[in-house]
Design an enzyme around this catalytic site. Structure first.
Site, PDB file in Angstrom:
ATOM      1  N   ARG A 136      12.302   3.967 -10.683  1.00 53.51           N
ATOM      2  CA  ARG A 136      12.888   4.506  -9.444  1.00 53.51           C
ATOM      3  C   ARG A 136      12.634   3.524  -8.294  1.00 53.51           C
ATOM      4  O   ARG A 136      12.014   2.474  -8.474  1.00 53.51           O
ATOM      5  CB  ARG A 136      12.297   5.868  -9.121  1.00 53.51           C
ATOM      6  CG  ARG A 136      10.831   5.798  -8.759  1.00 53.51           C
ATOM      7  CD  ARG A 136      10.297   7.157  -8.337  1.00 53.51           C
ATOM      8  NE  ARG A 136       9.076   6.999  -7.585  1.00 53.51           N
ATOM      9  CZ  ARG A 136       8.007   7.767  -7.709  1.00 53.51           C
ATOM     10  NH1 ARG A 136       8.033   8.771  -8.553  1.00 53.51           N
ATOM     11  NH2 ARG A 136       6.937   7.549  -6.973  1.00 53.51           N
ATOM     12  N   VAL A 180       0.608  -0.499 -16.264  1.00 53.86           N
ATOM     13  CA  VAL A 180       0.350  -1.929 -16.030  1.00 53.86           C
ATOM     14  C   VAL A 180      -1.139  -2.246 -15.869  1.00 53.86           C
ATOM     15  O   VAL A 180      -1.525  -3.411 -15.957  1.00 53.86           O
ATOM     16  CB  VAL A 180       1.133  -2.479 -14.813  1.00 53.86           C
ATOM     17  CG1 VAL A 180       2.632  -2.418 -15.044  1.00 53.86           C
ATOM     18  CG2 VAL A 180       0.735  -1.764 -13.522  1.00 53.86           C
ATOM     19  N   SER A 215       3.161  -6.189   1.023  1.00 52.04           N
ATOM     20  CA  SER A 215       3.590  -5.191   2.004  1.00 52.04           C
ATOM     21  C   SER A 215       3.166  -5.652   3.391  1.00 52.04           C
ATOM     22  O   SER A 215       2.174  -6.387   3.528  1.00 52.04           O
ATOM     23  CB  SER A 215       2.909  -3.844   1.701  1.00 52.04           C
ATOM     24  OG  SER A 215       3.059  -2.946   2.789  1.00 52.04           O
ATOM     25  N   TYR A 270      -4.884   0.273   0.018  1.00 56.46           N
ATOM     26  CA  TYR A 270      -3.559  -0.335  -0.198  1.00 56.46           C
ATOM     27  C   TYR A 270      -3.445  -1.661   0.543  1.00 56.46           C
ATOM     28  O   TYR A 270      -2.924  -2.646   0.004  1.00 56.46           O
ATOM     29  CB  TYR A 270      -2.511   0.665   0.295  1.00 56.46           C
ATOM     30  CG  TYR A 270      -1.065   0.306   0.081  1.00 56.46           C
ATOM     31  CD1 TYR A 270      -0.461   0.498  -1.163  1.00 56.46           C
ATOM     32  CD2 TYR A 270      -0.284  -0.166   1.126  1.00 56.46           C
ATOM     33  CE1 TYR A 270       0.883   0.205  -1.346  1.00 56.46           C
ATOM     34  CE2 TYR A 270       1.060  -0.453   0.955  1.00 56.46           C
ATOM     35  CZ  TYR A 270       1.642  -0.256  -0.290  1.00 56.46           C
ATOM     36  OH  TYR A 270       2.973  -0.539  -0.473  1.00 56.46           O
ATOM     37  N   ALA A 329      -5.366  -4.292  -1.290  1.00 57.82           N
ATOM     38  CA  ALA A 329      -4.669  -4.711  -2.515  1.00 57.82           C
ATOM     39  C   ALA A 329      -3.473  -5.602  -2.185  1.00 57.82           C
ATOM     40  O   ALA A 329      -3.229  -6.625  -2.845  1.00 57.82           O
ATOM     41  CB  ALA A 329      -4.217  -3.478  -3.303  1.00 57.82           C
ATOM     42  N   LYS A 330      -2.712  -5.224  -1.157  1.00 58.89           N
ATOM     43  CA  LYS A 330      -1.496  -5.994  -0.834  1.00 58.89           C
ATOM     44  C   LYS A 330      -1.848  -7.352  -0.228  1.00 58.89           C
ATOM     45  O   LYS A 330      -1.116  -8.331  -0.420  1.00 58.89           O
ATOM     46  CB  LYS A 330      -0.602  -5.188   0.107  1.00 58.89           C
ATOM     47  CG  LYS A 330       0.038  -3.953  -0.557  1.00 58.89           C
ATOM     48  CD  LYS A 330       0.759  -4.295  -1.833  1.00 58.89           C
ATOM     49  CE  LYS A 330       1.756  -3.238  -2.252  1.00 58.89           C
ATOM     50  NZ  LYS A 330       2.372  -3.545  -3.570  1.00 58.89           N
TER      51      LYS A 330
END
Ligand code: NAP
Length: 249
Positions: free
Chosen positions: A12, A60, A138, A150, A153-154
């Site tokens: 998606r 993953v 991001s 987040y 991580a990005k």
């Protein structure tokens, strides 16, 4: 010879649109997501448009699942030379409320997942003397309230991208990152819901802060992926392209 691409998190959102775009550009596409059945509609859309694709269920962040998934791609579509590390999750909270599990899952899907997928796919790229890896970063890499996990991580993916670009360049493999701003998907819809506002109001508030005066759509990202994945982009590597409707600070 058909080029084979792998797109993760492709059931998606941005991943599905990227998979359809690469297929329409003539690539055979492995549509990977957690649930194989959820990938099937994307495969059917690609096939209905005359393209070639397969659905694969894999987490993953699971080493054995990643290696098995890539082996299936090789057997059923051919050796992959394009990889788009798109699978992602959010577990937003302010630092003092963030659980260690919420930290770990975000690190595992984005960082460990991109590492495992890239490691499994690179051997086919280096053997072919051609490869394209595109990682989804991001604008949150620059800091975003409520997203310590987040954004870390990005930002980590940007360092990962630059290092792979250094290591793999001599084998004809480029590695780049795309850092989207606000893109209309279930991920941003979930953020609106968590904040208790309608998605329409959430999008309008975001658009008011974006220089091109609109929020992004998955096609905006697919277009940038298609550029990096193309054969003509071989001199562009180790870059982070912000696709955010304006400059980022
Ligand atoms: P999305 O609609 O939530 O789609 C993400 C997909 O990744 C889902 O199908 C999800 O499966 C899958 N996934 C999650 N964990 C996985 C795992 N361990 N293994 C395999 N697949 C997994 O998100 P999106 O908005 O399209 O975002 C795509 C990428 O762009 C993400 O990396 C995201 O961080 C990044 N991004 C998005 C935005 C934005 O505004 N939307 C902005 C900047 C960056 P399930 O449905 O089963 O969980």
């Amino acid at each position: 010879m058909t080029t084979t691409a792998i797109v993760t998190g492709a059931a998606r959102g941005i991943g599905a649109t990227v998979a359809r775009r690469l297929a329409s550009d003539g690539l055979a596409v492995a549509v990977i997501d957690l649930d194989e059945a959820a990938c099937k509609p994307v495969v059917e859309q690609i096939e209905a448009a005359g393209g070639r694709a397969i659905a694969i269920g894999a987490d993953v962040s699971d080493e054995a699942a990643v290696d098995a998934a890539v082996e299936r791609v090789v057997a059923e579509l051919g050796a992959p030379t394009v990889l788009v590390n798109n699978a992602g999750v959010i577990r937003d909270n302010l630092l003092f409320r963030m659980s260690a599990d919420d930290w770990d899952i975000v690190m595992n899907v984005h960082l460990r997942g991109s590492f495992l997928m890239s490691r499994a796919a690179q051997k086919y790229m280096t053997a072919a003397g051609f490869g394209r890896i595109v990682n989804l970063s991001s604008t949150s890499a620059l800091g975003n309230r409520g997203q310590a996990n987040y954004s870390a991580a990005k930002a980590g993916l940007q360092g990962f991208t630059k290092t792979l670009a250094l290591e793999l360049g001599k084998f004809g493999v480029t590695v780049n990152a795309i850092a989207p701003g606000f893109i209309e998907t279930e991920m941003t819809a979930a953020t609106a819901e968590r904040m208790g506002v309608s998605f329409e109001d959430f999008k309008a508030a975001a658009a008011a802060q974006i220089p091109v005066a609109r929020t992004g759509v998955p096609d905006d990202i697919a277009h940038a992926v298609a550029f990096f994945a193309g054969r003509d982009a071989g001199f562009v590597s180790g870059q982070v392209l912000y696709v955010a409707g304006g400059p980022t600070t």
